[in-house]
Scaffold this active site. Structure first.
Site, PDB file in Angstrom:
ATOM      1  N   LEU A   9      40.079  27.999  26.590  1.00  0.00           N
ATOM      2  CA  LEU A   9      40.295  29.432  26.369  1.00  0.00           C
ATOM      3  C   LEU A   9      39.833  30.213  27.595  1.00  0.00           C
ATOM      4  O   LEU A   9      38.658  30.145  27.974  1.00  0.00           O
ATOM      5  CB  LEU A   9      39.514  29.906  25.140  1.00  0.00           C
ATOM      6  CG  LEU A   9      39.876  29.226  23.812  1.00  0.00           C
ATOM      7  CD1 LEU A   9      39.057  29.832  22.681  1.00  0.00           C
ATOM      8  CD2 LEU A   9      41.358  29.369  23.533  1.00  0.00           C
ATOM      9  N   ALA A  11      41.558  33.554  28.415  1.00  0.00           N
ATOM     10  CA  ALA A  11      42.382  34.766  28.484  1.00  0.00           C
ATOM     11  C   ALA A  11      41.555  36.042  28.413  1.00  0.00           C
ATOM     12  O   ALA A  11      42.047  37.125  28.746  1.00  0.00           O
ATOM     13  CB  ALA A  11      43.397  34.749  27.334  1.00  0.00           C
ATOM     14  N   ARG A  16      32.050  42.207  30.222  1.00  0.00           N
ATOM     15  CA  ARG A  16      30.623  42.303  30.521  1.00  0.00           C
ATOM     16  C   ARG A  16      30.288  41.877  31.949  1.00  0.00           C
ATOM     17  O   ARG A  16      29.198  42.137  32.442  1.00  0.00           O
ATOM     18  CB  ARG A  16      29.828  41.463  29.497  1.00  0.00           C
ATOM     19  CG  ARG A  16      29.908  42.043  28.089  1.00  0.00           C
ATOM     20  CD  ARG A  16      29.461  41.050  27.024  1.00  0.00           C
ATOM     21  NE  ARG A  16      30.526  40.125  26.631  1.00  0.00           N
ATOM     22  CZ  ARG A  16      30.419  39.184  25.686  1.00  0.00           C
ATOM     23  NH1 ARG A  16      29.270  39.040  25.041  1.00  0.00           N
ATOM     24  NH2 ARG A  16      31.430  38.393  25.388  1.00  0.00           N
ATOM     25  N   GLY A 139      27.366  33.186  18.321  1.00  0.00           N
ATOM     26  CA  GLY A 139      27.610  33.000  16.895  1.00  0.00           C
ATOM     27  C   GLY A 139      26.540  32.075  16.319  1.00  0.00           C
ATOM     28  O   GLY A 139      26.187  31.080  16.941  1.00  0.00           O
ATOM     29  N   GLU A 154      29.152  35.657  13.625  1.00  0.00           N
ATOM     30  CA  GLU A 154      28.992  36.295  14.938  1.00  0.00           C
ATOM     31  C   GLU A 154      27.843  37.299  14.915  1.00  0.00           C
ATOM     32  O   GLU A 154      27.551  37.903  13.876  1.00  0.00           O
ATOM     33  CB  GLU A 154      30.304  36.989  15.334  1.00  0.00           C
ATOM     34  CG  GLU A 154      31.444  36.035  15.596  1.00  0.00           C
ATOM     35  CD  GLU A 154      31.114  35.000  16.673  1.00  0.00           C
ATOM     36  OE1 GLU A 154      30.743  35.390  17.791  1.00  0.00           O
ATOM     37  OE2 GLU A 154      31.200  33.788  16.376  1.00  0.00           O
ATOM     38  N   ASN A 169      26.633  28.443  17.970  1.00  0.00           N
ATOM     39  CA  ASN A 169      27.912  27.795  18.236  1.00  0.00           C
ATOM     40  C   ASN A 169      28.160  27.856  19.742  1.00  0.00           C
ATOM     41  O   ASN A 169      28.108  28.931  20.337  1.00  0.00           O
ATOM     42  CB  ASN A 169      29.005  28.576  17.483  1.00  0.00           C
ATOM     43  CG  ASN A 169      30.401  28.223  17.945  1.00  0.00           C
ATOM     44  OD1 ASN A 169      30.674  27.079  18.295  1.00  0.00           O
ATOM     45  ND2 ASN A 169      31.297  29.217  17.931  1.00  0.00           N
ATOM     46  N   ARG A 299      28.911  24.658  56.099  1.00  0.00           N
ATOM     47  CA  ARG A 299      30.055  25.212  55.355  1.00  0.00           C
ATOM     48  C   ARG A 299      31.138  24.157  55.118  1.00  0.00           C
ATOM     49  O   ARG A 299      31.062  23.061  55.674  1.00  0.00           O
ATOM     50  CB  ARG A 299      30.547  26.447  56.091  1.00  0.00           C
ATOM     51  CG  ARG A 299      29.447  27.536  56.044  1.00  0.00           C
ATOM     52  CD  ARG A 299      29.814  28.772  56.792  1.00  0.00           C
ATOM     53  NE  ARG A 299      31.137  29.225  56.441  1.00  0.00           N
ATOM     54  CZ  ARG A 299      31.851  30.073  57.187  1.00  0.00           C
ATOM     55  NH1 ARG A 299      31.347  30.538  58.318  1.00  0.00           N
ATOM     56  NH2 ARG A 299      33.040  30.450  56.812  1.00  0.00           N
ATOM     57  N   ASN A 343      23.385  16.293  72.814  1.00  0.00           N
ATOM     58  CA  ASN A 343      22.318  17.279  72.636  1.00  0.00           C
ATOM     59  C   ASN A 343      22.925  18.670  72.750  1.00  0.00           C
ATOM     60  O   ASN A 343      23.567  19.000  73.748  1.00  0.00           O
ATOM     61  CB  ASN A 343      21.233  17.106  73.700  1.00  0.00           C
ATOM     62  CG  ASN A 343      20.064  18.030  73.373  1.00  0.00           C
ATOM     63  OD1 ASN A 343      19.230  17.729  72.531  1.00  0.00           O
ATOM     64  ND2 ASN A 343      20.043  19.194  74.015  1.00  0.00           N
ATOM     65  N   ASN A 352      35.239  30.009  68.396  1.00  0.00           N
ATOM     66  CA  ASN A 352      36.438  29.343  67.867  1.00  0.00           C
ATOM     67  C   ASN A 352      37.532  30.316  67.453  1.00  0.00           C
ATOM     68  O   ASN A 352      38.637  29.904  67.152  1.00  0.00           O
ATOM     69  CB  ASN A 352      36.067  28.444  66.677  1.00  0.00           C
ATOM     70  CG  ASN A 352      35.488  29.229  65.519  1.00  0.00           C
ATOM     71  OD1 ASN A 352      34.843  30.261  65.712  1.00  0.00           O
ATOM     72  ND2 ASN A 352      35.712  28.753  64.312  1.00  0.00           N
TER      73      ASN A 352
HETATM   74  C1  UD1 Z   1      32.324  32.988  21.411  1.00  0.00           C
HETATM   75  C2  UD1 Z   1      32.222  32.584  19.936  1.00  0.00           C
HETATM   76  C3  UD1 Z   1      30.740  32.460  19.577  1.00  0.00           C
HETATM   77  C4  UD1 Z   1      30.061  31.456  20.496  1.00  0.00           C
HETATM   78  C5  UD1 Z   1      30.305  31.788  21.970  1.00  0.00           C
HETATM   79  C6  UD1 Z   1      29.852  30.627  22.858  1.00  0.00           C
HETATM   80  C7  UD1 Z   1      34.139  33.578  18.767  1.00  0.00           C
HETATM   81  C8  UD1 Z   1      34.590  34.678  17.871  1.00  0.00           C
HETATM   82  N1  UD1 Z   1      32.858  33.602  19.113  1.00  0.00           N
HETATM   83  O1  UD1 Z   1      31.724  34.265  21.563  1.00  0.00           O
HETATM   84  O2  UD1 Z   1      30.607  32.023  18.234  1.00  0.00           O
HETATM   85  O3  UD1 Z   1      28.674  31.431  20.228  1.00  0.00           O
HETATM   86  O4  UD1 Z   1      31.711  32.000  22.227  1.00  0.00           O
HETATM   87  O5  UD1 Z   1      29.874  30.973  24.209  1.00  0.00           O
HETATM   88  O6  UD1 Z   1      34.928  32.710  19.081  1.00  0.00           O
HETATM   89  N2  UD1 Z   1      39.219  34.342  24.806  1.00  0.00           N
HETATM   90  C9  UD1 Z   1      40.599  34.265  24.830  1.00  0.00           C
HETATM   91  N3  UD1 Z   1      41.327  35.205  24.151  1.00  0.00           N
HETATM   92  C10 UD1 Z   1      40.738  36.202  23.440  1.00  0.00           C
HETATM   93  C11 UD1 Z   1      39.325  36.270  23.401  1.00  0.00           C
HETATM   94  C12 UD1 Z   1      38.588  35.318  24.090  1.00  0.00           C
HETATM   95  O7  UD1 Z   1      41.173  33.377  25.463  1.00  0.00           O
HETATM   96  O8  UD1 Z   1      41.481  37.009  22.840  1.00  0.00           O
HETATM   97  C13 UD1 Z   1      38.439  33.329  25.540  1.00  0.00           C
HETATM   98  C14 UD1 Z   1      37.544  33.930  26.617  1.00  0.00           C
HETATM   99  O9  UD1 Z   1      38.217  34.001  27.849  1.00  0.00           O
HETATM  100  C15 UD1 Z   1      36.376  32.965  26.652  1.00  0.00           C
HETATM  101  C16 UD1 Z   1      36.340  32.377  25.250  1.00  0.00           C
HETATM  102  O10 UD1 Z   1      37.590  32.669  24.647  1.00  0.00           O
HETATM  103  O11 UD1 Z   1      36.585  31.920  27.590  1.00  0.00           O
HETATM  104  C17 UD1 Z   1      35.223  32.986  24.403  1.00  0.00           C
HETATM  105  O12 UD1 Z   1      35.422  34.377  24.329  1.00  0.00           O
HETATM  106  P1  UD1 Z   1      34.220  35.417  24.475  1.00  0.00           P
HETATM  107  O13 UD1 Z   1      34.772  36.793  24.317  1.00  0.00           O
HETATM  108  O14 UD1 Z   1      33.430  35.129  25.686  1.00  0.00           O
HETATM  109  O15 UD1 Z   1      33.410  35.057  23.164  1.00  0.00           O
HETATM  110  P2  UD1 Z   1      31.859  35.185  22.885  1.00  0.00           P
HETATM  111  O16 UD1 Z   1      31.556  36.577  22.486  1.00  0.00           O
HETATM  112  O17 UD1 Z   1      31.084  34.602  23.992  1.00  0.00           O
HETATM  113 CA    CA Z   2      31.549  33.876  26.072  1.00  0.00          CA
END
Ligand code: UD1
Ligand code: CA
Length: 420
Positions: A9, A11, A16, A139, A154, A169, A299, A343, A352
């Protein structure tokens, strides 16, 4: 054997982070965080699919061609993101692994534990949890009095008591594909956040009396999800420490691990000593019995061969430094190939870059590059040749083997005379 596919995931908006760069492209130890997750997924899966949304073009550009992608059109939460993968998983009957693109510290061994627990229990879903001193933002794992998992709650929806639960979670799950899609249809929108939460599937399964299991990470730091710049710094610190610990276990001396930074794919040979405030970027190989630093920056695309010494206030970029060559004091080598037992004096700079293109410098075996020499690329300094202190060697003024070049602009000395 039934093969596992992986979904990552990636997207989400990453609000933040307060960044114009998509969250998953921020680097952890020199490598975009999504790459760490893709590498882990590839180690255990037959195919990997990344869900893209925010900044999708930029993220896609960084992914290798063997990684599939799908678009989540509207960012309606983690459950909605999984729905976008329906076409990818269409013909899939086995298990699917779900990972978060913002959790780059997860180790392959932990994913393997999750997969084997899932298969052993014949579960509909098994997910990874971690016990944290400060669970804020994650969560929470809700268990029954018999300690069976009954839900994930959550932070925003948690009661005062639930907020005190320290088991969280990590966002890493293994699902039986069919159960996953059946369950997704039963998830309703979260009224507070106006999102569909994948985490709600746990209580759906529990109601349906499907088997749900949780596997707790033995190292809770692997579950770190990066939501803020402070989380990013923490992830860098944790991974850097792991990289240094591994190098030390392989026989490398790291004088001060708190001020040494090494990229995730760097290789360092045995009995090399790294002094404080040294920064070694990715795609670098350091031989054995070398010394680096203090205050040294190596580098990408550099190779420091066995026994070479790169001292303080030095930068080496896209360069090879041959065996037992010395560059002990401040200076810069860029796009340079240095032979053996060379040396390089204090203050030597390879020029460069001429403002439009970068050119190469070659320094032959046993050459002596005098202090403060400037070598304007492209240029070759022959074997056993000498550049006098303060000499500026103009571009293409190649120094033959065994000759000395002196002055500004540098002229080659021949039997007491200086030839222009
Ligand atoms: C989420 C979990 C939470 C867990 C935490 C762990 C949910 C509702 N909550 O919270 O239980 O403890 O991850 O790090 O799942 N993303 C999408 N599409 C969306 C929303 C999010 O692809 O519409 C992806 C984000 O890019 C990210 C991941 O899902 O990689 C988690 O989303 P994020 O908004 O970071 O969830 P958390 O609030 O961290
Ligand atoms: Ca997250």
């Amino acid at each position: 054997m039934i093969k596992t596919s992986a979904i990552i995931l990636a997207a989400g908006k990453g609000t933040r982070m307060k960044s114009e760069v998509p969250k998953v492209l921020h680097d952890v130890c020199g490598c975009p965080m999504i790459q760490h997750v893709v590498d882990a997924a590839k180690a255990v899966s037959s195919s990997v699919c990344v869900v893209l949304g925010q900044g999708h073009l930029l993220v896609k550009e960084k992914l290798s061609s063997d990684v599939s992608t799908v678009m989540q059109k509207k960012l309606l939460g983690t459950a909605d993101a999984i729905k976008a993968t329906k076409s990818f998983l269409k013909k899939h009957k086995g298990n699917v692994l779900i990972l978060c693109g913002d959790a780059p510290l997860l180790e392959v061994s932990s994913i393997r534990k999750l997969l084997s627990a899932h298969k052993k229990a014949k579960a509909a879903c098994t997910f990874l949890t971690a016990e944290l001193d400060d669970p804020k933002g994650y969560g929470r794992v809700i268990r029954s009095s018999g300690s069976n998992v009954i839900a994930i709650c959550e932070e925003k929806d948690a009661s005062f008591e639930e907020k005190h639960i320290c088991e969280i979670n990590t966002g890493v799950y293994c699902f039986r594909v069919q159960d996953l899609f059946d369950g997704l249809d039963k998830i309703t929108i979260n009224k507070k956040k106006k999102e569909y939460y994948l985490t709600d599937i746990i209580s759906v399964f529990v109601r349906q009396k499907k088997i749900v299991r949780a596997v707790k990470l033995s190292d809770s730091t692997e579950g770190l999800g990066i939501n803020t710049r402070a989380d990013l710094a923490e992830a860098n610190r944790i991974l850097n420490k792991k990289i240094l610990d591994k190098l030390m276990a392989q026989g490398v001396t790291i004088v001060d691990p708190t001020t040494t930074y090494v990229g995730a794919n760097v290789k360092v040979g045995q009995d090399t000593v790294v002094y404080p405030f040294t920064f070694i970027e990715n795609d670098v190989v350091i031989g054995s019995k070398c010394t680096l630093g203090p205050f040294c920056h190596i580098r990408p695309k550099s190779y420091i061969k066995n026994g070479a010494q790169i001292g303080n206030f030095t930068e080496v970029s896209r360069s090879i430094v041959g065996e037992q060559s010395l560059m002990k004091h401040f200076g810069f080598l860029g796009d340079t190939v240095v032979g053996k037992k060379v040396n390089i004096g204090a203050g030597v700079v390879t020029a460069n870059y001429d403002g439009t293109k970068k050119s190469k410098t070659v320094i032959g075996d046993q050459a002596f590059v005098g202090s403060d020499s400037i070598l304007v690329a492209p240029v070759r300094i022959g074997k056993k040749s000498v550049t006098a202190a303060g000499c500026v060697v103009p571009k293409n003024r190649n120094v033959p083997n065994g000759k000395t070049i002196i002055g500004v602009p540098g002229r080659i000395k021949s039997k007491g005379k200086i030839n222009g």
